[in-house]
Design a protein around this motif. Structure first.
Motif, PDB file in Angstrom:
ATOM      1  N   GLU A 108      -6.907 -12.442   3.672  1.00 55.46           N
ATOM      2  CA  GLU A 108      -6.446 -12.276   2.292  1.00 55.46           C
ATOM      3  C   GLU A 108      -6.199 -10.793   2.020  1.00 55.46           C
ATOM      4  O   GLU A 108      -7.074  -9.967   2.220  1.00 55.46           O
TER       5      GLU A 108
ATOM      6  N   VAL B  17      -3.925  -7.854  -0.687  1.00 59.39           N
ATOM      7  CA  VAL B  17      -3.278  -7.598  -1.966  1.00 59.39           C
ATOM      8  C   VAL B  17      -2.262  -6.481  -1.757  1.00 59.39           C
ATOM      9  O   VAL B  17      -2.577  -5.446  -1.166  1.00 59.39           O
ATOM     10  N   VAL B  18      -1.040  -6.706  -2.232  1.00 61.18           N
ATOM     11  CA  VAL B  18      -0.029  -5.654  -2.236  1.00 61.18           C
ATOM     12  C   VAL B  18      -0.169  -4.884  -3.545  1.00 61.18           C
ATOM     13  O   VAL B  18      -0.204  -5.482  -4.623  1.00 61.18           O
ATOM     14  N   GLU B  19      -0.287  -3.562  -3.454  1.00 68.89           N
ATOM     15  CA  GLU B  19      -0.278  -2.694  -4.631  1.00 68.89           C
ATOM     16  C   GLU B  19       1.029  -1.901  -4.624  1.00 68.89           C
ATOM     17  O   GLU B  19       1.366  -1.268  -3.628  1.00 68.89           O
TER      18      GLU B  19
ATOM     19  N   GLN C 178       1.673  -2.728 -10.097  1.00 68.83           N
ATOM     20  CA  GLN C 178       1.770  -4.182  -9.959  1.00 68.83           C
ATOM     21  C   GLN C 178       1.030  -4.599  -8.696  1.00 68.83           C
ATOM     22  O   GLN C 178       1.081  -3.887  -7.682  1.00 68.83           O
ATOM     23  N   THR C 179       0.354  -5.739  -8.747  1.00 65.87           N
ATOM     24  CA  THR C 179      -0.340  -6.267  -7.571  1.00 65.87           C
ATOM     25  C   THR C 179       0.102  -7.703  -7.318  1.00 65.87           C
ATOM     26  O   THR C 179       0.512  -8.410  -8.242  1.00 65.87           O
ATOM     27  N   LYS C 180       0.003  -8.115  -6.066  1.00 62.40           N
ATOM     28  CA  LYS C 180       0.313  -9.495  -5.699  1.00 62.40           C
ATOM     29  C   LYS C 180      -0.519  -9.868  -4.477  1.00 62.40           C
ATOM     30  O   LYS C 180      -0.599  -9.113  -3.509  1.00 62.40           O
ATOM     31  N   ALA C 181      -1.139 -11.064  -4.514  1.00 61.91           N
ATOM     32  CA  ALA C 181      -1.917 -11.565  -3.378  1.00 61.91           C
ATOM     33  C   ALA C 181      -0.958 -12.024  -2.284  1.00 61.91           C
ATOM     34  O   ALA C 181       0.036 -12.682  -2.557  1.00 61.91           O
ATOM     35  N   VAL C 182      -1.274 -11.630  -1.043  1.00 62.88           N
ATOM     36  CA  VAL C 182      -0.441 -11.992   0.110  1.00 62.88           C
ATOM     37  C   VAL C 182      -1.356 -12.438   1.245  1.00 62.88           C
ATOM     38  O   VAL C 182      -2.139 -11.638   1.762  1.00 62.88           O
TER      39      VAL C 182
ATOM     40  N   PHE D 242       6.827  -9.311   0.774  1.00 60.09           N
ATOM     41  CA  PHE D 242       6.903  -8.826  -0.602  1.00 60.09           C
ATOM     42  C   PHE D 242       8.247  -8.148  -0.805  1.00 60.09           C
ATOM     43  O   PHE D 242       8.716  -7.412   0.063  1.00 60.09           O
ATOM     44  N   SER D 243       8.853  -8.395  -1.962  1.00 61.89           N
ATOM     45  CA  SER D 243      10.115  -7.751  -2.318  1.00 61.89           C
ATOM     46  C   SER D 243      10.151  -7.597  -3.833  1.00 61.89           C
ATOM     47  O   SER D 243       9.786  -8.533  -4.552  1.00 61.89           O
ATOM     48  N   ARG D 244      10.583  -6.439  -4.312  1.00 55.92           N
ATOM     49  CA  ARG D 244      10.564  -6.195  -5.763  1.00 55.92           C
ATOM     50  C   ARG D 244      11.626  -5.167  -6.122  1.00 55.92           C
ATOM     51  O   ARG D 244      11.821  -4.188  -5.427  1.00 55.92           O
TER      52      ARG D 244
END
Length: 197
Positions: free
Chosen positions: A30, A32-34, A72-76, A154-156
């Motif tokens: 697990e 997290v992308v920061e 911004q964060t996202k679980a990856v 991840f892409s933003r």
């Protein structure tokens, strides 16, 4: 061909020598992308975009390096199959910006360790501009077997408002202000001298 009391039928079972042993399920880590970036900046300044891939643990709290930046964060979930080394590849692109480094950056991704990327960028013009950040996971086989695999993790898209005074860069605005001061002082001096004559 096998026979039974109901007649003949063909076996669909593969011969013993071609059967493949079941592979173990890959370990899932697990993460997290920061992503941290400035929502606004001044024309002529340079800023930083930071992307990090952080192991998720109880008590994890995301924190920006710069208080005025957006975060911004996202679980990856990150799969770690046997027989592969894992790399993470990040890239930042943006029309209307000078970005360094301009090429993709590849990092080895050890289990349980944080990795981060940083880019510096400066705008070429005022207005609202967009940046795009992308993170790809790359599994590279160890030894002869297997093939390299990639997956977009991840892409933003990021919006950045670039401010300026009358469309001028800071040094241009400063030079215009200095010239205005000289011109104003000269006119005052001329009026003063003209009043005595």
């Amino acid at each position: 061909i096998l026979e039974s009391k109901h007649g003949k039928f063909e076996s669909t079972a593969a011969p013993a020598q071609t059967r493949v042993a079941p592979t173990a399920e890959p370990l899932i880590e697990e993460r997290v992308v920061e992503l941290e970036w400035p929502a606004s900046m001044r024309l002529g300044d340079s800023e930083v975009v930071r992307l990090a891939l952080v192991p998720f643990e109880d008590g994890y709290v995301a924190q920006a390096e710069f208080p005025e930046h957006a975060l911004q964060t996202k679980a990856v979930p990150v799969a770690r199959p046997d027989g592969y080394e894992l790399y993470a590849v990040a890239r930042l692109d943006g029309v209307g910006f000078e970005i360094a480094p301009a090429a993709e950056q590849e990092r080895f991704l050890p289990a349980g360790e944080t990795i981060a990327w940083r880019w510096t960028f400066s705008p070429r013009a005022a207005g609202r501009h967009s940046l795009a950040v992308q993170l790809v996971l790359r599994w590279v086989p160890v030894g002869q077997g297997g093939a390299q695999r990639e997956s977009l993790a991840f892409s933003r898209g990021l919006d950045v408002q670039v401010r300026s005074f009358l469309g001028l860069k800071p040094w241009q605005a400063g030079a215009a202000g200095f010239l205005g001061l000289l011109l104003g002082s000269g006119l005052c001096l001329l009026a003063l001298v003209g009043g005595f004559i």
